[in-house]
Design a protein around this motif. Sequence first.
Motif: not given
Length: 258
Positions: A89-98, A161-163, A178-180, A203-211
Amino acid sequence: MEKVDENIEIAVLGGVGFNSYQEFESQPIHTPYGEVTAYLTTIKGKTIAVIPRHAGENHIPPHRINYRANIWAVHSVGAERVISTNSVGSMRGHPVGSFVVLDDFIDFTRNRPSTFYDDRTVHVDVSEPYCPEIRTALRAALEKQGLSYTEGIYACTEGPRFETRAEIRMMSQFADVVGMTGVPEVNLAKELSLCYASLAIITNQACGMTTQKLTADEVTDVVGKAQDAIFEIISDTIENIPKTRNCRCRFAKEGACL
């Protein structure tokens, strides 16, 4: 230590949704930590062992993966290089799939066996955790494919669980994604003086980065759609890795044992 007959040069450790191995020749590997099934194939003239992390009758969750068995299996088959693929998951707004070529990590895991040396003191060197030669080959492969990528720091959490939003706010001060599954894999590779590097896919934006709510389905969906690209990146990386190791990875354990 069990050796297989093939001259295996490189191992690929695949994560969620990594299904490219399914048509390869299976090879059971017995280790002191349990049995591992490797899948053998030839890519760019080199014999490769693919080890899926989550394989089993059911999907093995990240906190239950037998990391020691997997890395010992790599060592057992004679491979000296490991290319890891990780969903993050991105904590810097990387595009999904990058993609992100990892250059350092922070360990937030808690309950995983993280060393082969339970009865000895071994302070393995992780000042350069990811092999510079494999990282160079990964970057060249991504550029050849014209794919978007960055480099960054990986935070590994225990899962499954997710963060939380608070955890992401904290970790985002120090890490980019972030990953596991990346730790203790990287440490164990160092203890066996292997070259190890990771290709992470956003694969996704990390928790709280989007709604939006985080789901496991979006992770598998993104990786599934990127399978062909991941295979091409790995293939080109394998072709570009020098035959002889000239990095410091092979010296990681020198001076480490008390």
